[in-house]
Write a protein that holds these residues in place. Structure first.
Motif, short mmCIF file in Angstrom:
data_model
loop_
_atom_site.label_atom_id
_atom_site.label_comp_id
_atom_site.label_asym_id
_atom_site.label_seq_id
_atom_site.Cartn_x
_atom_site.Cartn_y
_atom_site.Cartn_z
N ALA A 1 -4.37 7.46 -5.80
CA ALA A 1 -5.76 7.23 -5.41
C ALA A 1 -6.10 8.02 -4.14
O ALA A 1 -7.22 8.52 -4.00
CB ALA A 1 -6.00 5.74 -5.17
N LEU A 2 -5.13 8.14 -3.25
CA LEU A 2 -5.39 8.90 -2.03
C LEU A 2 -5.45 10.40 -2.34
O LEU A 2 -6.28 11.12 -1.79
CB LEU A 2 -4.31 8.63 -0.97
CG LEU A 2 -4.42 7.26 -0.30
CD1 LEU A 2 -3.24 7.02 0.62
CD2 LEU A 2 -5.73 7.14 0.47
N GLY B 1 2.63 4.16 -6.86
CA GLY B 1 2.04 5.26 -7.64
C GLY B 1 0.54 5.29 -7.55
O GLY B 1 -0.07 6.34 -7.35
N SER B 2 -0.09 4.11 -7.68
CA SER B 2 -1.55 4.13 -7.66
C SER B 2 -2.07 4.41 -6.25
O SER B 2 -3.13 5.03 -6.09
CB SER B 2 -2.13 2.82 -8.21
OG SER B 2 -1.59 1.71 -7.57
N LEU C 1 -7.18 4.38 -10.86
CA LEU C 1 -6.05 4.13 -9.97
C LEU C 1 -6.47 3.18 -8.85
O LEU C 1 -5.71 2.30 -8.45
CB LEU C 1 -5.54 5.44 -9.38
CG LEU C 1 -4.91 6.41 -10.36
CD1 LEU C 1 -4.45 7.66 -9.64
CD2 LEU C 1 -3.74 5.76 -11.07
N VAL C 2 -7.68 3.40 -8.37
CA VAL C 2 -8.20 2.52 -7.33
C VAL C 2 -8.24 1.08 -7.86
O VAL C 2 -7.82 0.14 -7.17
CB VAL C 2 -9.61 2.97 -6.90
CG1 VAL C 2 -10.16 2.06 -5.83
CG2 VAL C 2 -9.57 4.41 -6.40
N ALA C 3 -8.69 0.93 -9.09
CA ALA C 3 -8.77 -0.40 -9.68
C ALA C 3 -7.38 -1.01 -9.85
O ALA C 3 -7.16 -2.19 -9.54
CB ALA C 3 -9.47 -0.33 -11.03
N THR C 4 -6.44 -0.20 -10.30
CA THR C 4 -5.07 -0.70 -10.49
C THR C 4 -4.47 -1.13 -9.16
O THR C 4 -3.87 -2.20 -9.05
CB THR C 4 -4.19 0.41 -11.10
OG1 THR C 4 -4.75 0.79 -12.34
CG2 THR C 4 -2.77 -0.08 -11.32
N LEU D 1 6.49 0.04 -8.30
CA LEU D 1 6.19 1.42 -8.69
C LEU D 1 4.69 1.62 -8.91
O LEU D 1 4.13 2.64 -8.55
CB LEU D 1 6.94 1.78 -9.98
CG LEU D 1 8.43 2.01 -9.85
CD1 LEU D 1 9.08 2.16 -11.22
CD2 LEU D 1 8.72 3.25 -9.00
N LEU D 2 4.08 0.61 -9.50
CA LEU D 2 2.65 0.73 -9.80
C LEU D 2 1.83 0.74 -8.51
O LEU D 2 0.87 1.51 -8.38
CB LEU D 2 2.22 -0.43 -10.70
CG LEU D 2 0.96 -0.24 -11.51
CD1 LEU D 2 1.04 1.02 -12.36
CD2 LEU D 2 0.72 -1.44 -12.41
#
Ligand SMILES: C[S@@+](CC[C@H](N)C(=O)[O-])C[C@H]1O[C@@H](n2cnc3c(N)ncnc32)[C@H](O)[C@@H]1O
Lengths: 313, 223
Positions: B20-21, B15-16, B29-32, B11-12
């Motif tokens: 991020a897009l 989702g990220s 989010l990019v980092a995650t 999910l992460l």
């Protein structure tokens, strides 16, 4: 409570933490660790943030120094403005998270809660752990619909920053004079005995250390005939739904917390705290033990949330 | 460090990626996404570090680059030709902080450090390559980092980052910046094996020569 947990993450980042700490105390829900366009230097954002993790360079500029490197500081005057913006943002994140987690249903729960409370315009109402004023605004709206000049509502919360956001919102809606915002602990209220007709606490009692003390205090400040009402997460009674709900709350909510508020642990903690809270029956017994009569509860959405009510007679 | 189960991880990532897009400004989010998708590349990076004397030392010492470890007074007092002075210039003129995101979702402790080190090297790379912090320059650096680290996230930034750029910027990116990133990425020493903290007093050009890092092509709008 949770603020401490969040804080420890930033132990080695004292300067920056000063600001974050204040935000983190605002609620267990909203702790955006990512800087927003509002709380960072706009230049840094505009130019560098696209698809890189560069944004982490920027530290919120309402901390003492604008950057952790200590190259610059911002004037006091700008600071206050920025602090305000940050709080607005936190409140927005908080709302967004509530919506996301409950799929918007928390609004219905709160509406139903206030309708069940049915406050008369003459009621003296106290909303404890009132946070940013969600319940208080709904109470006011309900009372005003019956009679334009209704009593002022007292909102009490242990966290002044939450209250500040609430106050700000009330002012924006042009209803500022209808509320009194008071910093206070639900376990030791500063109000005299027999003061209020209605005591509400929504998603707040779970965070308190001594539930029995909160109930005792609620009993004390209520007038005879006054009503205690509590909205809180509870135990899902349908085994099938309970399975889905458990999976959802364990797997989905912390991930949403990370994606929306940049905070996984706080939401993991939130889910744990919901599981630890006494179920409907046990909590009803506690309410009765505090002296309340005609104690009853109502399950909302299979018991995901429950309303407990009792009268001081 | 947070342990994720399979569902949470999936999910992460999803989702990220979507987040991020949809909103590239959300650097968190990019980092995650980078952390949740980076395990294979991080393994390779660690292996490369273990096989190099300095890399091994870095893994052992685990130096951190934070506001506290970087003494601005000292840096600013360094002679103008030193790497440290250039780094100071870069950070202060762009008003940047040395603070980077904590690595949260890489379970292996050493790999988590590799991820952290990778992030904390970013500004050193800016300094060495002469790249500023405009979007085209950041993307240019991402191409370099992608070749060096093989992190999927770098590739994503390198590929999708240019979308919002103007046609002229894209053209420049294609004709000059990306070719530089690819070439320099292949030619230069593995940057994770540079103990930057020990090079602060080194002449910057000497460093560029030693690690075969060439200055990136000058860009419009860059200083
Ligand atoms: C989840 S929020 C609920 C806010 C609001 N009632 C709502 O429904 O949106 C919980 C609030 O409880 C407050 N709180 C926690 N412990 C408290 C205590 N001991 N006394 C008063 N408020 C407390 C927190 O500051 C926070 O604002």
């Amino acid at each position: 409570m949770l603020a401490d947990r969040v804080d420890s993450e930033f132990d080695d980042q004292q300067d920056r933490a000063e600001n974050i700490r204040r935000i983190s105390q605002i609620s267990e829900y909203a702790m955006p660790v990512f800087p927003s366009p509002l709380d960072t230097d706009p230049d840094i954002w505009g130019l560098t943030a696209v698809m890189t993790d560069r944004t982490f360079h920027a530290t919120p500029s309402n901390s003492e120094k604008e950057t952790h490197f200590g190259y610059q500081s911002i004037p006091e005057s700008e600071k206050e403005e920025k602090v305000k913006e940050v709080f607005e943002r936190v409140a927005d994140t908080y709302d967004l998270m509530n919506d996301a987690m409950s799929l918007g249903v928390h609004r219905l729960w709160k509406d139903h809660f206030v309708k069940s409370a049915a406050p008369k315009p003459t009621f003296k109402c106290l909303d404890v752990a009132g946070g940013t004023g969600d319940i208080a605004f709904k109470l006011h709206k309900y009372m005003r619909n019956v009679n334009r000049d209704c009593e002022k509502i007292v909102v009490c919360d242990i966290n002044t920053e939450m209250l500040r956001v609430g106050e700000e919102r009330a002012a924006q809606m042009g209803v500022g004079e209808n509320f009194t915002w008071v910093e206070g602990n639900a376990e030791v209220l500063q109000f005299p005995d027999n003061t209020f007709d209605l005591y509400t606490i929504a998603y707040g009692i779970r965070n308190c250390t001594h539930i029995d003390k909160v109930l005792e205090e609620a009993y004390r400040v209520l007038k005879p005939g006054g009503r205690f009402m509590c909205l809180e997460f509870s135990e899902v009674n349908n085994p099938l739904i309970s399975q889905v709900y458990d999976k959802y709350s364990h797997d989905v909510i912390p991930v949403m917390g990370q994606l929306i508020a940049g905070d996984f642990e706080s939401y993991q903690y939130l889910v744990e705290s919901i599981r630890k809270f006494p179920n409907q029956e046990t909590f009803a017994e506690m309410v009765a033990a505090a002296g309340f009569e005609v104690v009853e509860y109502e399950n909302l959405t299979f018991g995901v949330t429950a309303i407990h009510s009792g009268y001081k007679l | 460090m947070i342990k994720l189960n399979l569902t949470q991880r999936a999910l992460l990532v999803a989702g990220s990626a979507v987040g991020a897009l949809a909103n590239p400004l959300r650097g968190d989010l990019v980092a995650t996404l980078g952390e949740t998708t980076g395990t294979a590349a991080l393994n390779t990076m660690r292996d490369k570090m273990r096989m190099n004397k300095t890399g091994l030392e870095i893994l052992k010492d685990r130096p951190r680059v934070t506001g506290d470890t970087m003494d601005t007074e000292y840096l600013s007092s360094l002679p103008a030709n030193t790497f440290g002075h250039h780094y100071y210039q870069f950070m202060s003129s762009n008003k940047l902080s040395a603070q980077r995101a904590e690595t949260k979702f890489v379970e292996d402790e050493e790999l988590a450090y590799v991820m952290t080190r990778y992030r904390e090297n970013h500004d050193f790379l800016h300094t060495l390559t002469g790249l500023g912090v405009t979007v085209p320059e950041e993307i240019c650096l991402k191409w370099y980092e992608m070749v060096q680290t093989e992190l999927p996230m770098c590739a994503l930034s390198a590929l999708f980052g240019p979308i919002p750029l103007s046609l002229a910027e894209k053209r420049l990116l294609l004709s000059e910046q990306i070719p530089w990133g690819l070439a320099c990425g292949r030619a230069s020493a593995f940057f994770m094996n540079i103990y930057f903290e020990r090079e602060l007093e080194t002449d910057i050009n000497l460093m560029r020569k030693r690690y075969k890092i060439s200055l990136a092509p000058r860009m419009k709008g860059s200083v």
